[in-house]
Design an enzyme around this catalytic site. Structure first.
Site, PDB file in Angstrom:
ATOM      1  N   SER A 136       0.838  -1.209   0.000  1.00 16.87           N
ATOM      2  CA  SER A 136       0.000   0.000   0.000  1.00 16.87           C
ATOM      3  C   SER A 136       0.874   1.261   0.000  1.00 16.87           C
ATOM      4  CB  SER A 136      -0.977   0.007   1.183  1.00 16.87           C
ATOM      5  OG  SER A 136      -0.307   0.235   2.391  1.00 16.87           O
ATOM      6  N   MET A 146      11.050  -6.921   4.184  1.00 15.08           N
ATOM      7  CA  MET A 146      11.311  -7.723   5.386  1.00 15.08           C
ATOM      8  C   MET A 146      12.695  -8.370   5.428  1.00 15.08           C
ATOM      9  SD  MET A 146       8.661  -7.103   7.052  1.00 15.08           S
ATOM     10  CE  MET A 146       8.550  -8.274   8.396  1.00 15.08           C
ATOM     11  N   ILE A 171      16.900  -7.837   5.830  1.00 13.93           N
ATOM     12  CA  ILE A 171      17.884  -6.865   6.313  1.00 13.93           C
ATOM     13  C   ILE A 171      18.977  -6.718   5.257  1.00 13.93           C
ATOM     14  CG2 ILE A 171      19.611  -6.425   8.106  1.00 13.93           C
ATOM     15  CD1 ILE A 171      17.659  -7.603  10.093  1.00 13.93           C
ATOM     16  N   ASN A 221      13.530   4.243   4.969  1.00 12.20           N
ATOM     17  CA  ASN A 221      12.574   3.206   5.350  1.00 12.20           C
ATOM     18  C   ASN A 221      11.400   3.841   6.084  1.00 12.20           C
ATOM     19  OD1 ASN A 221      11.534   0.566   5.967  1.00 12.20           O
ATOM     20  ND2 ASN A 221      12.427   0.721   8.018  1.00 12.20           N
ATOM     21  N   HIS A 227       8.693   2.966   9.087  1.00 16.41           N
ATOM     22  CA  HIS A 227       8.543   2.018  10.190  1.00 16.41           C
ATOM     23  C   HIS A 227       7.310   2.401  11.016  1.00 16.41           C
ATOM     24  CE1 HIS A 227       9.802  -0.891  13.166  1.00 16.41           C
ATOM     25  NE2 HIS A 227       9.573   0.001  14.106  1.00 16.41           N
ATOM     26  N   GLU A 266      23.379   0.477   9.215  1.00 17.87           N
ATOM     27  CA  GLU A 266      23.577  -0.974   9.384  1.00 17.87           C
ATOM     28  C   GLU A 266      22.852  -1.553  10.595  1.00 17.87           C
ATOM     29  OE1 GLU A 266      26.804   1.256  11.220  1.00 17.87           O
ATOM     30  OE2 GLU A 266      25.910   1.290   9.228  1.00 17.87           O
TER      31      GLU A 266
END
Ligand code: GRF
Length: 193
Positions: free
Chosen positions: A21, A94, A96, A111, A113, A146
């Site tokens: 979405s 999803m 890393i 990102n 979140h 990181e």
């Protein structure tokens, strides 16, 4: 990219793993005249991601990736460089990303979140906020470094947690805010890209 007038939009890849979405929302935003980005690539770590349907709908190239081996990661890096991708937006991705990958695109990966970072990194953010009787939940757009969900915060939006909220109802409310937040955050950071 200081001024947009007369300049090309910034080539952007959106990385997803699920519904998409936020991806759809970013595609819509990218089509506005005032938007600083164009979405040129959709990347997913799984072919099952529902959001991949937007590749067909909006005629955007897609790439399914396997980051389990360094050789595949290097292939992806080369692919993104060749496509002249200048911004990577993670949206429900999803996996890393490795240190090597992040270094390669230093300051160009962001990102979204679903919590008010630095609170509740990782998963199950809404459960945690309700369990801790927080007054507010929310969402954050941040640079990716990181460490998981730990990069510099670009922008946040709050949502009031009501007494009868469940993780599901809260997730729905926060997602609505996410769709406002991601474009705002991109607008804010465009001067630094
Ligand atoms: C969003 O809540 C985002 O904050 C989190 O994963 C979810 C992705 O939702 N990282 P969608 O796939 O964009 O609908």
């Amino acid at each position: 990219m200081k001024k947009l007038i007369g300049l090309k939009k910034l080539k952007t890849a959106v990385f997803i793993s699920g519904t998409g979405s936020n991806l759809k929302n970013l595609i819509k935003y990218s089509k506005l005249k005032k938007s600083p980005i164009s979405i040129n690539l959709i990347v997913s770590n799984t072919k099952k991601a529902k959001g991949l349907k937007y590749s067909l709908k909006y005629n955007i190239e897609k790439k399914i990736i396997n980051l389990n081996k360094k050789i595949f990661e290097n292939q992806l890096i080369n692919f993104l460089v060749n496509k002249e991708i200048k911004l990577i937006c993670l949206a429900g991705f999803m996996k890393i990303l490795s240190k090597n990958f992040i270094k390669k695109f230093n300051g160009k990966i962001i990102n979204i979140h679903p919590s008010l970072l630095p609170k509740y990194k990782g998963l199950n953010t809404h459960e945690k906020a309700i369990k801790n009787k927080d007054k507010y939940a929310g969402c954050t757009v941040h640079y990716v470094n990181e460490k998981l969900d730990s990069g510099k915060i670009i922008l946040q939006k709050k949502v009031r947690i009501k007494k009868n909220d469940t993780p599901k109802s809260l997730a729905k409310k926060v997602l609505k805010k996410e769709h406002l937040l991601y474009p705002e955050a991109i607008k804010k950071l465009q001067a630094n890209l």
